[in-house]
Enzyme design. Structure first.
Site, PDB file in Angstrom:
ATOM      1  N   CYS A  64       0.863  -1.183   0.000  1.00 45.97           N
ATOM      2  CA  CYS A  64       0.000   0.000   0.000  1.00 45.97           C
ATOM      3  C   CYS A  64       0.901   1.234   0.000  1.00 45.97           C
ATOM      4  O   CYS A  64       2.021   1.186  -0.488  1.00 45.97           O
ATOM      5  CB  CYS A  64      -0.956  -0.021   1.192  1.00 45.97           C
ATOM      6  SG  CYS A  64      -0.133   0.096   2.791  1.00 45.97           S
ATOM      7  N   TYR A  65       0.428   2.325   0.541  1.00 42.39           N
ATOM      8  CA  TYR A  65       1.216   3.563   0.574  1.00 42.39           C
ATOM      9  C   TYR A  65       2.371   3.488   1.569  1.00 42.39           C
ATOM     10  O   TYR A  65       3.516   3.741   1.231  1.00 42.39           O
ATOM     11  CB  TYR A  65       0.324   4.757   0.953  1.00 42.39           C
ATOM     12  CG  TYR A  65      -0.762   5.042  -0.040  1.00 42.39           C
ATOM     13  CD1 TYR A  65      -0.519   5.817  -1.168  1.00 42.39           C
ATOM     14  CD2 TYR A  65      -2.030   4.530   0.149  1.00 42.39           C
ATOM     15  CE1 TYR A  65      -1.531   6.076  -2.078  1.00 42.39           C
ATOM     16  CE2 TYR A  65      -3.046   4.785  -0.758  1.00 42.39           C
ATOM     17  CZ  TYR A  65      -2.790   5.561  -1.868  1.00 42.39           C
ATOM     18  OH  TYR A  65      -3.786   5.811  -2.771  1.00 42.39           O
TER      19      TYR A  65
END
EC number: 2.8.1.1
Length: 109
Positions: A64-65
């Protein structure tokens, strides 16, 4: 039931070199702008098809981020029968500073 494992980018890269599936749960525009080479974008629209076509025993790394949202997605994959799931700590932000040459642009690999 097994649980997912949290790993650093270096271990994710080692798994990737051994053929692990890398899935990216960031939003589509961010994924298209830059992502890990060979990764698959996974969202609510593609999740069902991904699970249907997946090898549940294949190593699967979720990105993810920053390494937070990937934990929830990894736990969900485990709940769906995946047996070898990893959440990458630091997310794509740490990946791109650790392995800048291992990134790509576009909507699919």
């Amino acid at each position: 039931m097994s649980e997912f494992k949290r790993i650093p980018p270096e271990q994710a890269q080692a798994l990737r070199e051994q053929g692990a599936v890398v899935v990216d749960v960031r939003d589509p525009a961010t994924f298209a702008a830059l992502h890990i080479s060979g990764s698959k974008h996974l969202d609510n629209h593609s999740l069902h098809a991904f699970i249907q076509g997946a090898d549940l025993d294949a190593p699967t790394v979720v990105v993810c981020y920053h390494g937070n949202s990937s934990q929830g997605a990894a736990a969900y994959l485990v709940s769906q029968g995946f047996s070898d799931v990893y959440s990458m700590d630091g997310g794509f932000e740490l990946w791109r500073t650790t392995f800048p040459s291992e990134t790509a642009q576009g909507t699919s690999e």
